[in-house]
Enzyme design. Structure first.
Site, PDB file in Angstrom:
ATOM      1  N   ARG A 163       0.837  -1.214   0.000  1.00  0.00           N
ATOM      2  CA  ARG A 163       0.000   0.000   0.000  1.00  0.00           C
ATOM      3  C   ARG A 163       0.872   1.264   0.000  1.00  0.00           C
ATOM      4  O   ARG A 163       0.601   2.226   0.716  1.00  0.00           O
ATOM      5  CB  ARG A 163      -0.949   0.038   1.210  1.00  0.00           C
ATOM      6  CG  ARG A 163      -1.891  -1.127   1.295  1.00  0.00           C
ATOM      7  CD  ARG A 163      -2.911  -1.146   0.158  1.00  0.00           C
ATOM      8  NE  ARG A 163      -3.837  -2.240   0.355  1.00  0.00           N
ATOM      9  CZ  ARG A 163      -3.608  -3.504  -0.048  1.00  0.00           C
ATOM     10  NH1 ARG A 163      -2.496  -3.799  -0.718  1.00  0.00           N
ATOM     11  NH2 ARG A 163      -4.491  -4.437   0.187  1.00  0.00           N
ATOM     12  N   SER A 237     -10.280  -0.108   4.114  1.00  0.00           N
ATOM     13  CA  SER A 237      -9.407  -0.208   5.298  1.00  0.00           C
ATOM     14  C   SER A 237      -8.851   1.168   5.635  1.00  0.00           C
ATOM     15  O   SER A 237      -8.188   1.783   4.796  1.00  0.00           O
ATOM     16  CB  SER A 237      -8.245  -1.156   5.016  1.00  0.00           C
ATOM     17  OG  SER A 237      -8.745  -2.409   4.631  1.00  0.00           O
ATOM     18  N   GLU A 333      -3.979   4.089   6.205  1.00  0.00           N
ATOM     19  CA  GLU A 333      -3.970   3.846   4.755  1.00  0.00           C
ATOM     20  C   GLU A 333      -4.683   5.013   4.056  1.00  0.00           C
ATOM     21  O   GLU A 333      -4.325   5.421   2.959  1.00  0.00           O
ATOM     22  CB  GLU A 333      -4.699   2.519   4.462  1.00  0.00           C
ATOM     23  CG  GLU A 333      -4.603   2.102   3.018  1.00  0.00           C
ATOM     24  CD  GLU A 333      -5.238   0.721   2.761  1.00  0.00           C
ATOM     25  OE1 GLU A 333      -4.949  -0.236   3.500  1.00  0.00           O
ATOM     26  OE2 GLU A 333      -6.032   0.632   1.812  1.00  0.00           O
TER      27      GLU A 333
HETATM   28  C1  FAD Z   1     -15.425  -0.114   0.113  1.00  0.00           C
HETATM   29  C2  FAD Z   1     -13.977   0.143  -0.233  1.00  0.00           C
HETATM   30  C3  FAD Z   1     -13.122  -0.938  -0.436  1.00  0.00           C
HETATM   31  C4  FAD Z   1     -11.775  -0.725  -0.752  1.00  0.00           C
HETATM   32  N1  FAD Z   1     -10.972  -1.807  -0.969  1.00  0.00           N
HETATM   33  C5  FAD Z   1      -9.662  -1.634  -1.305  1.00  0.00           C
HETATM   34  C6  FAD Z   1      -8.827  -2.759  -1.570  1.00  0.00           C
HETATM   35  O1  FAD Z   1      -9.250  -3.906  -1.527  1.00  0.00           O
HETATM   36  N2  FAD Z   1      -7.539  -2.523  -1.890  1.00  0.00           N
HETATM   37  C7  FAD Z   1      -7.019  -1.259  -1.992  1.00  0.00           C
HETATM   38  O2  FAD Z   1      -5.829  -1.118  -2.308  1.00  0.00           O
HETATM   39  N3  FAD Z   1      -7.803  -0.177  -1.748  1.00  0.00           N
HETATM   40  C8  FAD Z   1      -9.094  -0.331  -1.415  1.00  0.00           C
HETATM   41  N4  FAD Z   1      -9.897   0.757  -1.157  1.00  0.00           N
HETATM   42  C9  FAD Z   1      -9.313   2.101  -1.199  1.00  0.00           C
HETATM   43  C10 FAD Z   1      -9.496   2.829  -2.557  1.00  0.00           C
HETATM   44  O3  FAD Z   1     -10.512   2.234  -3.311  1.00  0.00           O
HETATM   45  C11 FAD Z   1      -8.200   2.830  -3.382  1.00  0.00           C
HETATM   46  O4  FAD Z   1      -7.141   3.377  -2.655  1.00  0.00           O
HETATM   47  C12 FAD Z   1      -8.357   3.632  -4.693  1.00  0.00           C
HETATM   48  O5  FAD Z   1      -7.211   3.470  -5.488  1.00  0.00           O
HETATM   49  C13 FAD Z   1      -8.607   5.105  -4.437  1.00  0.00           C
HETATM   50  O6  FAD Z   1      -8.973   5.696  -5.676  1.00  0.00           O
HETATM   51  P1  FAD Z   1      -9.647   7.125  -5.721  1.00  0.00           P
HETATM   52  O7  FAD Z   1      -9.654   7.560  -7.143  1.00  0.00           O
HETATM   53  O8  FAD Z   1     -10.942   7.101  -5.045  1.00  0.00           O
HETATM   54  O9  FAD Z   1      -8.573   7.967  -4.895  1.00  0.00           O
HETATM   55  P2  FAD Z   1      -8.779   9.295  -4.047  1.00  0.00           P
HETATM   56  O10 FAD Z   1      -9.346   8.958  -2.725  1.00  0.00           O
HETATM   57  O11 FAD Z   1      -9.462  10.322  -4.857  1.00  0.00           O
HETATM   58  O12 FAD Z   1      -7.261   9.716  -3.863  1.00  0.00           O
HETATM   59  C14 FAD Z   1      -6.387   8.892  -3.108  1.00  0.00           C
HETATM   60  C15 FAD Z   1      -4.971   9.478  -3.164  1.00  0.00           C
HETATM   61  O13 FAD Z   1      -4.493   9.413  -4.503  1.00  0.00           O
HETATM   62  C16 FAD Z   1      -4.161  10.724  -4.976  1.00  0.00           C
HETATM   63  N5  FAD Z   1      -4.567  10.769  -6.388  1.00  0.00           N
HETATM   64  C17 FAD Z   1      -5.777  10.393  -6.896  1.00  0.00           C
HETATM   65  N6  FAD Z   1      -5.755  10.515  -8.243  1.00  0.00           N
HETATM   66  C18 FAD Z   1      -4.534  10.993  -8.573  1.00  0.00           C
HETATM   67  C19 FAD Z   1      -3.907  11.341  -9.800  1.00  0.00           C
HETATM   68  N7  FAD Z   1      -4.521  11.229 -10.982  1.00  0.00           N
HETATM   69  N8  FAD Z   1      -2.627  11.833  -9.760  1.00  0.00           N
HETATM   70  C20 FAD Z   1      -1.978  11.967  -8.577  1.00  0.00           C
HETATM   71  N9  FAD Z   1      -2.509  11.660  -7.399  1.00  0.00           N
HETATM   72  C21 FAD Z   1      -3.776  11.157  -7.387  1.00  0.00           C
HETATM   73  C22 FAD Z   1      -4.946  11.688  -4.114  1.00  0.00           C
HETATM   74  O14 FAD Z   1      -4.332  12.955  -4.101  1.00  0.00           O
HETATM   75  C23 FAD Z   1      -4.916  10.963  -2.771  1.00  0.00           C
HETATM   76  O15 FAD Z   1      -3.675  11.192  -2.132  1.00  0.00           O
HETATM   77  C24 FAD Z   1     -11.261   0.585  -0.843  1.00  0.00           C
HETATM   78  C25 FAD Z   1     -12.127   1.677  -0.634  1.00  0.00           C
HETATM   79  C26 FAD Z   1     -13.477   1.448  -0.346  1.00  0.00           C
HETATM   80  C27 FAD Z   1     -14.394   2.615  -0.157  1.00  0.00           C
END
Ligand code: FAD
Length: 337
Positions: A163, A237, A333
């Site tokens: 992660r 998480s 995380e």
């Molecule tokens: C129900 C649920 C289950 C989940 N299960 C998992 C799992 O099994 N495994 C796992 O790894 N994660 C899991 N996650 C966490 C999440 O889905 C991941 O971390 C996902 O990659 C976040 O994507 P996002 O676009 O929503 O990121 P955001 O929340 O919008 O951003 C997260 C981070 O990434 C940065 N960021 C986003 N886009 C960019 C970009 N284009 N360029 C630079 N920086 C950027 C942001 O600035 C921030 O620091 C889960 C979340 C939920 C709600």
């Protein structure tokens, strides 16, 4: 490019907490990143937002938010064994998974149903059911938000860990990730090692595997474990699992004989943080509308009207109590903004 000022982010984070952003720029092209940065150069901070599924807005955001809306998925190269898929950062991760499955390519089906965008996937090297993005990422394309310089990061450049990546450390908030390219197998190689998946395959008496079946199985398992954010706000998480050295683990075992631990590399042991939180008495507890999910202590939830600050305070109380009881400092995380 659409620009919004004093804009509510409630529908842009899966905790569903209210927070207002001074400016949000909806980015559809690389040119939009430069244009927004130029137009709002007087704002002293910025944040790149994907789907908000790994972000907790603790306060209103006084600055510029780049909301990634860059779209497009295509196969860019192919040989007998592999195909390379280039995907823009604003695509939903699940769209990429579906695209690869419909093209009979294997490698990311175990990452089915992870919410969020493709652009965020390298940030924490998303992982689930024995597979991580780093297993198939060929490169990440990004632009330096301040200088506008384009850079292609190889898999090694991303410095992936559990992660973790370089984008959470020395390059934090420095780059806007425009897209990723993954290298996927044409040879129907699926990762079935994870116990839950094995069990399900046995239950279904599967004789022939497909990407679609693997994805369906993973999705079904996930639906029983994670609360649906549209029903109960959460970001998956909230904490990472804890990694400690084996000597410390053996010492803890004297006081807590049932503490679970799994050998990691280099004499390290991974402890399920959910267990630590549960033993510290937090599973299922709530403070107002901020709570610890009753089925899984690693997940913090918003029962309705919790603020980001309340969820953050809850997380700090948990960190404090776990440290007090076990001497282990929990790492978050989720990204706190
Ligand atoms: C129900 C649920 C289950 C989940 N299960 C998992 C799992 O099994 N495994 C796992 O790894 N994660 C899991 N996650 C966490 C999440 O889905 C991941 O971390 C996902 O990659 C976040 O994507 P996002 O676009 O929503 O990121 P955001 O929340 O919008 O951003 C997260 C981070 O990434 C940065 N960021 C986003 N886009 C960019 C970009 N284009 N360029 C630079 N920086 C950027 C942001 O600035 C921030 O620091 C889960 C979340 C939920 C709600």
């Amino acid at each position: 490019m659409r620009i919004e000022k004093n804009y509510s982010l409630k529908n842009y984070n899966t905790f569903n907490v209210e927070a207002r952003a001074e400016v949000v720029a909806f980015i559809e092209s690389v040119a939009d990143v430069f244009e927004a940065k130029k137009q709002f150069h007087n704002l002293n901070k910025h944040f790149v937002l994907g789907g908000g599924s790994n972000t907790l807005f603790k306060d209103n955001f006084e600055g510029l938010i780049f909301k990634n809306e860059m779209k497009g998925i295509k196969i860019t190269d192919s040989n007998q064994d592999y195909a390379w898929i280039e995907c823009s950062g604003g695509e939903e991760w699940q769209h990429l998974v579906d695209f690869t499955i419909s093209n009979n390519l294997a490698g990311i089906e175990n990452l089915s149903l992870i919410p969020g965008t493709v652009g965020a996937s390298p940030i924490q090297n998303i992982g689930a059911y024995g597979t991580e993005l780093k297993d198939c990422l060929d490169f990440t394309d990004a632009v330096d938000i301040t200088t506008g310089e384009y850079r292609r990061f190889s898999n090694k450049d991303c410095q992936f860990g559990y992660r973790d990546s370089v984008f959470k450390h020395e390059l934090k908030d420095k780059y806007f990730i425009t897209g990723v390219t993954v290298k996927l197998s044409k040879n129907k190689k699926y990762n079935t090692e994870y116990a839950d998946i094995k069990r399900k395959l046995q239950e279904l008496e599967v004789t022939e595997l497909s990407g679609k079946l693997m994805s369906d199985i993973v999705s079904e398992i996930r639906r029983t474990k994670f609360p649906d954010p549209s029903v109960l706000g959460n970001c998956g998480s909230f904490f990472k699992n804890s990694i400690i050295d084996v000597a410390f683990f053996n010492k803890l075992k004297l006081s807590f004989p049932d503490i679970p631990g799994y050998s990691d590399c280099d004499g390290l042991v991974k402890i399920p943080t959910g267990w630590l939180i549960e033993k510290a008495g937090w599973k299922g507890r709530r403070s107002g509308d901020a709570g610890v999910y009753e089925k899984h202590a690693l997940i913090l939830v918003n029962y309705g009207t919790a603020t980001g600050k309340e969820i953050y305070c809850l997380s700090e109380n948990i960190v404090h109590d776990v440290e007090d009881k076990f001497g282990i400092h929990l790492e978050k995380e989720a990204n706190i903004v």
